[in-house]
Motif scaffolding. Structure first.
Motif, PDB file in Angstrom:
ATOM      1  N   GLU A  98       2.663  -2.175 -62.198  1.00 20.05           N
ATOM      2  CA  GLU A  98       3.276  -2.619 -60.933  1.00 20.05           C
ATOM      3  C   GLU A  98       4.682  -2.048 -60.781  1.00 20.05           C
ATOM      4  O   GLU A  98       5.099  -1.683 -59.689  1.00 20.05           O
ATOM      5  N   LEU A  99       5.406  -1.943 -61.893  1.00 19.83           N
ATOM      6  CA  LEU A  99       6.745  -1.341 -61.844  1.00 19.83           C
ATOM      7  C   LEU A  99       6.676   0.118 -61.405  1.00 19.83           C
ATOM      8  O   LEU A  99       7.482   0.563 -60.583  1.00 19.83           O
ATOM      9  N   SER A 100       5.735   0.856 -61.938  1.00 15.35           N
ATOM     10  CA  SER A 100       5.615   2.262 -61.550  1.00 15.35           C
ATOM     11  C   SER A 100       5.218   2.384 -60.076  1.00 15.35           C
ATOM     12  O   SER A 100       5.691   3.278 -59.378  1.00 15.35           O
ATOM     13  N   ARG A 101       4.382   1.478 -59.602  1.00 12.53           N
ATOM     14  CA  ARG A 101       3.999   1.491 -58.183  1.00 12.53           C
ATOM     15  C   ARG A 101       5.200   1.180 -57.301  1.00 12.53           C
ATOM     16  O   ARG A 101       5.430   1.849 -56.274  1.00 12.53           O
ATOM     17  N   LEU A 102       6.027   0.198 -57.691  1.00 18.39           N
ATOM     18  CA  LEU A 102       7.216  -0.145 -56.912  1.00 18.39           C
ATOM     19  C   LEU A 102       8.232   0.988 -56.918  1.00 18.39           C
ATOM     20  O   LEU A 102       8.849   1.283 -55.890  1.00 18.39           O
ATOM     21  N   ARG A 103       8.387   1.640 -58.065  1.00 20.73           N
ATOM     22  CA  ARG A 103       9.316   2.778 -58.140  1.00 20.73           C
ATOM     23  C   ARG A 103       8.839   3.940 -57.264  1.00 20.73           C
ATOM     24  O   ARG A 103       9.645   4.616 -56.619  1.00 20.73           O
ATOM     25  N   GLU A 104       7.541   4.168 -57.247  1.00 22.09           N
ATOM     26  CA  GLU A 104       6.977   5.231 -56.410  1.00 22.09           C
ATOM     27  C   GLU A 104       7.216   4.939 -54.935  1.00 22.09           C
ATOM     28  O   GLU A 104       7.615   5.821 -54.161  1.00 22.09           O
ATOM     29  N   ILE A 105       6.998   3.710 -54.523  1.00 27.09           N
ATOM     30  CA  ILE A 105       7.216   3.336 -53.133  1.00 27.09           C
ATOM     31  C   ILE A 105       8.688   3.449 -52.780  1.00 27.09           C
ATOM     32  O   ILE A 105       9.051   3.939 -51.704  1.00 27.09           O
ATOM     33  N   GLN A 106       9.566   3.041 -53.690  1.00 27.20           N
ATOM     34  CA  GLN A 106      10.999   3.143 -53.438  1.00 27.20           C
ATOM     35  C   GLN A 106      11.431   4.600 -53.284  1.00 27.20           C
ATOM     36  O   GLN A 106      12.199   4.940 -52.379  1.00 27.20           O
ATOM     37  N   SER A 107      10.903   5.488 -54.117  1.00 26.62           N
ATOM     38  CA  SER A 107      11.268   6.903 -54.006  1.00 26.62           C
ATOM     39  C   SER A 107      10.707   7.516 -52.727  1.00 26.62           C
ATOM     40  O   SER A 107      11.358   8.359 -52.099  1.00 26.62           O
ATOM     41  N   LEU A 127       4.974  -3.443 -48.649  1.00 22.19           N
ATOM     42  CA  LEU A 127       6.137  -3.010 -49.426  1.00 22.19           C
ATOM     43  C   LEU A 127       6.940  -1.945 -48.695  1.00 22.19           C
ATOM     44  O   LEU A 127       8.160  -1.879 -48.839  1.00 22.19           O
ATOM     45  N   TYR A 128       6.274  -1.089 -47.929  1.00 23.62           N
ATOM     46  CA  TYR A 128       7.011  -0.089 -47.157  1.00 23.62           C
ATOM     47  C   TYR A 128       7.850  -0.743 -46.067  1.00 23.62           C
ATOM     48  O   TYR A 128       8.878  -0.218 -45.675  1.00 23.62           O
ATOM     49  N   LYS A 129       7.421  -1.903 -45.578  1.00 23.49           N
ATOM     50  CA  LYS A 129       8.146  -2.596 -44.519  1.00 23.49           C
ATOM     51  C   LYS A 129       9.338  -3.390 -45.041  1.00 23.49           C
ATOM     52  O   LYS A 129      10.251  -3.684 -44.283  1.00 23.49           O
ATOM     53  N   THR A 130       9.339  -3.749 -46.324  1.00 23.97           N
ATOM     54  CA  THR A 130      10.461  -4.515 -46.863  1.00 23.97           C
ATOM     55  C   THR A 130      11.686  -3.632 -46.952  1.00 23.97           C
ATOM     56  O   THR A 130      11.598  -2.426 -47.204  1.00 23.97           O
ATOM     57  N   PHE A 131      12.847  -4.240 -46.726  1.00 28.71           N
ATOM     58  CA  PHE A 131      14.080  -3.457 -46.682  1.00 28.71           C
ATOM     59  C   PHE A 131      14.542  -3.068 -48.083  1.00 28.71           C
ATOM     60  O   PHE A 131      14.874  -1.931 -48.334  1.00 28.71           O
ATOM     61  N   LYS A 132      14.563  -4.038 -49.007  1.00 26.48           N
ATOM     62  CA  LYS A 132      15.030  -3.741 -50.360  1.00 26.48           C
ATOM     63  C   LYS A 132      13.965  -4.131 -51.379  1.00 26.48           C
ATOM     64  O   LYS A 132      13.409  -5.218 -51.324  1.00 26.48           O
ATOM     65  N   LEU A 133      13.739  -3.241 -52.307  1.00 25.70           N
ATOM     66  CA  LEU A 133      12.769  -3.500 -53.370  1.00 25.70           C
ATOM     67  C   LEU A 133      13.449  -3.847 -54.692  1.00 25.70           C
ATOM     68  O   LEU A 133      12.764  -4.172 -55.661  1.00 25.70           O
ATOM     69  N   ASN A 134      14.784  -3.788 -54.750  1.00 25.15           N
ATOM     70  CA  ASN A 134      15.485  -4.030 -56.009  1.00 25.15           C
ATOM     71  C   ASN A 134      15.202  -5.412 -56.602  1.00 25.15           C
ATOM     72  O   ASN A 134      15.013  -5.516 -57.815  1.00 25.15           O
ATOM     73  N   PRO A 135      15.190  -6.500 -55.813  1.00 24.20           N
ATOM     74  CA  PRO A 135      14.875  -7.799 -56.437  1.00 24.20           C
ATOM     75  C   PRO A 135      13.479  -7.831 -57.058  1.00 24.20           C
ATOM     76  O   PRO A 135      13.299  -8.426 -58.126  1.00 24.20           O
ATOM     77  N   LYS A 136      12.534  -7.183 -56.436  1.00 23.03           N
ATOM     78  CA  LYS A 136      11.184  -7.152 -56.992  1.00 23.03           C
ATOM     79  C   LYS A 136      11.131  -6.289 -58.244  1.00 23.03           C
ATOM     80  O   LYS A 136      10.393  -6.584 -59.174  1.00 23.03           O
ATOM     81  N   LEU A 137      11.918  -5.218 -58.272  1.00 24.79           N
ATOM     82  CA  LEU A 137      11.943  -4.354 -59.451  1.00 24.79           C
ATOM     83  C   LEU A 137      12.550  -5.086 -60.649  1.00 24.79           C
ATOM     84  O   LEU A 137      12.139  -4.868 -61.785  1.00 24.79           O
ATOM     85  N   LYS A 138      13.527  -5.951 -60.389  1.00 25.82           N
ATOM     86  CA  LYS A 138      14.181  -6.666 -61.485  1.00 25.82           C
ATOM     87  C   LYS A 138      13.297  -7.764 -62.067  1.00 25.82           C
ATOM     88  O   LYS A 138      13.381  -8.060 -63.252  1.00 25.82           O
ATOM     89  N   THR A 139      12.459  -8.374 -61.234  1.00 25.31           N
ATOM     90  CA  THR A 139      11.654  -9.489 -61.719  1.00 25.31           C
ATOM     91  C   THR A 139      10.276  -9.068 -62.221  1.00 25.31           C
ATOM     92  O   THR A 139       9.657  -9.822 -62.953  1.00 25.31           O
ATOM     93  N   GLU A 140       9.825  -7.895 -61.856  1.00 22.62           N
ATOM     94  CA  GLU A 140       8.481  -7.459 -62.240  1.00 22.62           C
ATOM     95  C   GLU A 140       8.441  -7.072 -63.717  1.00 22.62           C
ATOM     96  O   GLU A 140       9.342  -6.429 -64.209  1.00 22.62           O
ATOM     97  N   ARG A 141       7.380  -7.465 -64.399  1.00 18.52           N
ATOM     98  CA  ARG A 141       7.265  -7.184 -65.822  1.00 18.52           C
ATOM     99  C   ARG A 141       6.100  -6.240 -66.141  1.00 18.52           C
ATOM    100  O   ARG A 141       6.121  -5.565 -67.162  1.00 18.52           O
ATOM    101  N   ARG A 142       5.110  -6.193 -65.289  1.00 17.99           N
ATOM    102  CA  ARG A 142       3.954  -5.327 -65.566  1.00 17.99           C
ATOM    103  C   ARG A 142       4.319  -3.875 -65.320  1.00 17.99           C
ATOM    104  O   ARG A 142       4.896  -3.534 -64.295  1.00 17.99           O
ATOM    105  N   GLU A 143       3.965  -3.044 -66.259  1.00 15.41           N
ATOM    106  CA  GLU A 143       4.351  -1.633 -66.194  1.00 15.41           C
ATOM    107  C   GLU A 143       3.658  -0.907 -65.045  1.00 15.41           C
ATOM    108  O   GLU A 143       4.276  -0.080 -64.373  1.00 15.41           O
TER     109      GLU A 143
END
Length: 75
Positions: free
Chosen positions: A37-46, A19-35
């Motif tokens: 996993e969402l918090s993990r993606l938001r943490e990595i994005q920040s 996930l750190y290597k991916t350029f954009k996480l926004n598409p994954k944030l929009k499709t993810e439903r588990r809370e």
């Protein structure tokens, strides 16, 4: 009560290193439903945003120091 059985998702979530290597996480944030996993993606994005800000600040400071060094050498 939480469900602890086998995970029903066919596509497993990516590791943090991937996930750190991916350029954009926004598409994954929009499709993810588990809370969780969402918090993990938001943490990595920040963390990625903070990393880029630190790198940009270091580049700017190095440019300022090189400029001051050149200015002092010419004076």
């Amino acid at each position: 009560m939480t469900y602890t059985g086998p995970e029903k998702r066919k596509n497993k979530s990516a590791s943090d290193a991937e996930l750190y290597k991916t350029f954009k996480l926004n598409p994954k944030l929009k499709t993810e439903r588990r809370e969780d996993e969402l918090s993990r993606l938001r943490e990595i994005q920040s963390q990625k945003k903070l990393w880029w800000r630190v790198i940009i600040a270091c580049v700017i400071l190095n440019a300022v120091f090189v400029g001051l060094g050149l200015w002092g050498m010419m004076s």
